[in-house]
Design an enzyme around this catalytic site. Structure first.
Site, PDB file in Angstrom:
ATOM      1  N   GLY A   1      25.983 -69.254  21.163  1.00 53.95           N
ATOM      2  CA  GLY A   1      25.515 -69.440  19.794  1.00 53.95           C
ATOM      3  C   GLY A   1      26.395 -68.659  18.825  1.00 53.95           C
TER       4      GLY A   1
ATOM      5  N   GLY B   1      26.705 -57.015  21.941  1.00 52.04           N
ATOM      6  CA  GLY B   1      27.114 -58.420  21.876  1.00 52.04           C
ATOM      7  C   GLY B   1      28.207 -58.693  20.861  1.00 52.04           C
ATOM      8  N   GLU B   2      28.327 -57.843  19.860  1.00 52.27           N
ATOM      9  CA  GLU B   2      29.229 -58.158  18.753  1.00 52.27           C
ATOM     10  C   GLU B   2      30.411 -57.210  18.607  1.00 52.27           C
ATOM     11  OE1 GLU B   2      26.694 -60.035  15.371  1.00 52.27           O
ATOM     12  OE2 GLU B   2      25.313 -58.890  16.608  1.00 52.27           O
TER      13      GLU B   2
ATOM     14  N   ARG C   1      23.746 -46.053  26.478  1.00 53.14           N
ATOM     15  CA  ARG C   1      23.679 -46.285  27.916  1.00 53.14           C
ATOM     16  C   ARG C   1      23.894 -47.772  28.191  1.00 53.14           C
ATOM     17  NH1 ARG C   1      18.306 -44.080  30.101  1.00 53.14           N
ATOM     18  NH2 ARG C   1      19.257 -42.062  30.497  1.00 53.14           N
TER      19      ARG C   1
ATOM     20  N   GLY D   1      23.093 -66.485  26.794  1.00 53.15           N
ATOM     21  CA  GLY D   1      24.233 -66.355  27.695  1.00 53.15           C
ATOM     22  C   GLY D   1      24.615 -64.898  27.902  1.00 53.15           C
TER      23      GLY D   1
ATOM     24  N   GLN E   1      30.177 -59.201  27.935  1.00 54.81           N
ATOM     25  CA  GLN E   1      30.016 -59.218  26.473  1.00 54.81           C
ATOM     26  C   GLN E   1      31.222 -58.612  25.766  1.00 54.81           C
ATOM     27  OE1 GLN E   1      27.428 -60.503  24.361  1.00 54.81           O
ATOM     28  NE2 GLN E   1      27.482 -61.589  26.286  1.00 54.81           N
TER      29      GLN E   1
ATOM     30  N   ASN F   1      23.526 -52.949  32.153  1.00 54.53           N
ATOM     31  CA  ASN F   1      24.063 -53.680  33.300  1.00 54.53           C
ATOM     32  C   ASN F   1      25.575 -53.809  33.109  1.00 54.53           C
ATOM     33  OD1 ASN F   1      25.057 -55.803  34.964  1.00 54.53           O
ATOM     34  ND2 ASN F   1      22.981 -56.592  35.215  1.00 54.53           N
TER      35      ASN F   1
ATOM     36  N   GLY G   1      23.467 -51.992  20.893  1.00 53.74           N
ATOM     37  CA  GLY G   1      23.823 -53.403  21.043  1.00 53.74           C
ATOM     38  C   GLY G   1      25.302 -53.565  21.351  1.00 53.74           C
TER      39      GLY G   1
HETATM   40 MO1  MOS Z   1      24.730 -62.538  15.662  1.00 53.64          MO
HETATM   41  S1  MOS Z   1      26.125 -63.352  14.396  1.00 53.64           S
HETATM   42  O1  MOS Z   1      23.843 -61.538  14.603  1.00 53.64           O
HETATM   43  O2  MOS Z   1      23.819 -63.835  16.268  1.00 53.64           O
END
Ligand code: MOS
Length: 700
Positions: A238, A661-662, A585, A467, A595, A588, A659
């Site tokens: 996404g 992911g970004e 921390r 994902g 990521q 996984n 976080g």
């Molecule tokens: Mo992310 S661009 O905050 O799904």
């Protein structure tokens, strides 16, 4: 301070629980949902960039055998709320951008639906359009805030005076391109309207958040939330483009309501995704830095110009990361928008931070060069004690440790700072570095339940796994919170029938849902002890993190890149990408590495290839497919490594996690540009770094 979980399952590189189903093709995605006798939808799109639909002739389309109906602005139902103009499908004759939905064909097969959509005859009254972003437009305006709720401008001290007095300055303009998220799985919805009673809508939708999607759809149609169920076990990517529903979800629901009892399926084509599913705005970044001889920054200023659509404001927070990265007594940031006749911009991996760290991190490299100071040392000299913007301490900040650890792993020491001097068999070789940052968020809404039955625990929460690994890491967190092996824990996610959960966005998913799971697990143990009975069940909810009042919370990282540029052809190769991150921390290591590496690769893609080319004559992206919108593939990347440093942060959440992911995409493009400069002596300030920008200026 939060009581941190004792990590047992947390920290284990467990394999993805959904991996086997995905590899075997048995994981069911939104469009594939098995439903009885579905009809298929195909949107009809405007072929002008601005104007009005004066007539729609659906006769040819509707006489085609197997076509159920064609909805148009003149025949579609009226929606309860048109406040969000992007979602107000078929509510007006006005065309605000090329590709806007002006109809939808519904038929027995997807091919028939597409053929019917092609047969719809539309007459327009065309108006002049304007899709060209520039910094000297006379209609630029300051939005009231930038996403999600940051001040548009900041101004501290006297930047102009500090720049005039500085020993060394860098004043340059940088730009980033328009980018499209391009997840592998297209945006897709299967919808079923049960018209009995007050009616009930079921949506199998590819979304980053089932509950937020439900709220949006309920509001648009004027339903109670209880009249809508959204289901989404799997998402094929996404990157933010499925973080908020786009118009196709409304269109699918409308289509379902037009044929009650028959399920409908709607998947955007790849080309349609270039106008209907959001994108990252291009940015123009005027950057000014002033420093003393020792490299201590005296002034930091960033003035950003970017675009939004005429019908809906989306104000990317491009200058926000600059507010907290480095210390300097005089500071200024601004955002100005141009509202153009373009599709609606939206979320894309690290909105704000990703484009917003390009100009500033290249400017830091330019400043290091002007001062004759190593670029890592320059960053370390400007490390702030406190958040320069808010004056708060950081809950943890290990940028310097990332830079040092990265330098060690990458082999930075002894680097010759001179540009354009290393030629290895016709290839100019260079290395570059840039910092990376992403704020640590935790949403205040999410509830989880934990239930015990026959020796197993089942945790339920309406979370989404786009994902990233939620199916796998949420049991790890729950297991540690309960004090049981993770094999004894099942999770149920991706359905509004589970307790309410926040969006998988802003890299906040694991932190938010994990916190709710820990609350539920602790409540479970308090109430039922360690020897529960079958059927024992309890809920727990995440609350606001009070520590955010006291601390600034963010993950940091350092990106290192080696490039090779062919001295004759300008051909560019990237044999090495190395990132080191400080993100609390790591829950996984297997899914986390994926990521980080995915983000870094996407950053490389932004640096070298990605670029949505908007044709000003027609107002659409001409390279609107994966044949011409290039994303990097395996062959474009050599050795990609992601590492992290141990970081304990007791303020962020009970897992101590930030976080991830970004952050991987942030800073990569700047590091590539900095490496290209060291290789060639050519400073590329506008992305992507294509060889035409290098060829004329290559040495020798
Ligand atoms: Mo992310 S661009 O905050 O799904």
């Amino acid at each position: 301070m939060t009581e941190l979980l004792e990590p047992r399952a947390i920290g284990q590189a467990l394999v993805r629980r959904d991996g086997t189903d995905k590899v075997r093709g048995t994981a069911v995605y939104a469009y594939e949902t098995p439903v009885l006798e579905p009809l298929y939808c195909h949107p009809v799109q405007a072929t002008i960039a601005r104007g009005r639909v004066t007539a729609v002739d659906t006769t040819d389309a509707e006489t085609l055998d197997g076509v159920a109906t064609v909805l148009t602005p003149h025949t579609a139902e009226r929606l309860a709320s048109t406040e969000d103009a992007e979602l107000a499908a078929l509510q007006t004759d006005e065309v605000a951008f090329r590709g806007q939905v002006i109809g939808v064909a519904i038929a027995e097969t997807s091919e028939l639906a597409r053929q019917a959509a092609d047969l719809v005859r539309v007459t327009y009254e065309e108006a002049e359009h304007d899709v060209t972003l520039s910094a000297d437009r006379d209609d630029l305006y300051a939005p009231e805030k930038v996403n999600p709720a940051f001040p548009t401008d900041t101004d501290d001290g006297d930047v102009d005076a500090a720049l005039a007095a500085a020993a060394v300055t860098v004043e340059q303009t940088y730009s980033t391109a328009m980018y499209h998220n391009n997840p592998l799985e297209p945006h897709a919805t299967t919808a079923l309207w049960d018209g009995s009673g007050r009616g009930f809508l079921t949506l199998w939708d590819s979304t980053q958040g089932v509950h937020p999607a439900r709220s949006t759809v309920a509001e648009v149609f004027g339903f109670d939330e209880e009249q809508v169920r959204v289901i989404c076990p799997y998402v094929g990517g996404g990157f933010g483009s499925k973080g908020t529903p786009h118009v196709h979800v409304v269109l699918a629901a409308m289509a379902a309501r037009a044929v009650p009892g028959r399920p409908v399926k709607l998947a955007l084509t790849r080309q349609q995704m270039f106008s209907l599913a959001g994108y990252r705005t291009p940015t123009i970044q005027r950057m000014r830095l002033g420093a003393d001889r020792e490299g201590r920054l005296q002034a930091i200023a960033l003035d950003v110009v970017e675009q939004t659509s005429r019908i809906k404001e989306f104000a990317e927070q491009t200058a926000v990361p600059t507010r907290m990265m480095y210390a300097a007594p005089n500071r200024r940031t601004t955002h100005r928008l141009a509202a153009l006749d373009v599709p609606v911009p939206s979320w894309m991996r690290a909105p704000g931070e990703c484009p917003g760290m390009f100009g500033p991190e290249v400017a830091m490299d330019e400043l290091a060069e002007a001062l004759g100071i190593d670029p890592i040392e320059l960053r370390i000299r400007n490390e702030p004690e406190l958040d320069p913007e808010s004056g708060k301490p950081f809950s943890s900040r290990n940028l310097v440790a990332c830079l040092r650890e990265g330098a060690r792993r990458f082999g930075w020491d002894g680097r010759d700072p001179r540009p354009g001097v290393r030629n290895e068999g016709g290839w100019l070789v260079g290395t570059g570095v840039a910092s990376s940052v992403y704020p640590t968020y935790r949403q205040a809404t999410s509830t989880a339940t934990i239930r015990y039955e026959a020796g197993r625990y089942t945790a339920a929460i309406g979370a989404a796994d786009l994902g990233t690994g939620a199916w796998t890491v949420l049991p790890q967190i729950t297991a540690d919170a309960l004090g049981v092996p993770s094999e004894d824990v099942d999770v149920l996610i991706g359905d509004t029938n589970h307790p309410v959960a926040s969006v998988a966005g802003g890299s906040s998913g694991t932190a938010t849902w994990g916190s709710a799971l820990v609350e539920a697990a602790r409540a479970f143990r308090d109430k039922f002890g360690t020897d529960p009975d079958d059927g024992d069940e309890i809920a727990g909810s995440v609350g606001k993190n009070e520590a955010t009042e006291t601390y600034t919370m963010a993950a940091f990282g350092a990106q290192f890149v080696e490039v090779r540029v062919h001295a004759d052809t300008g051909e560019l190769r990237v044999p090495r990408l190395l990132g080191v991150f400080a993100a609390g921390r790591i829950i996984n290591p297997r899914t986390a590495r994926s990521q980080f590496i995915g983000g870094m690769t996407m950053g490389l893609s932004m640096a070298l290839q990605e670029h949505s080319v908007l044709d000003p004559r027609f107002g659409h992206v001409v390279n609107h497919d994966l044949a011409e919108y290039h994303v990097v593939v395996n062959a474009d990347v050599g050795d990609v490594q992601a590492h992290w440093i141990d970081e304990t942060d007791p303020h962020v959440n009970p897992m101590g996690s930030k976080g991830i992911g970004e952050i991987g995409i942030v800073g990569t493009a700047a590091a590539v540009s900095n490496a290209v400069h060291q290789a060639t002596g050519v400073r590329v300030r506008d992305l992507p770094i294509t060889l035409d920008k290098l060829l004329d200026a290559l040495p020798g």
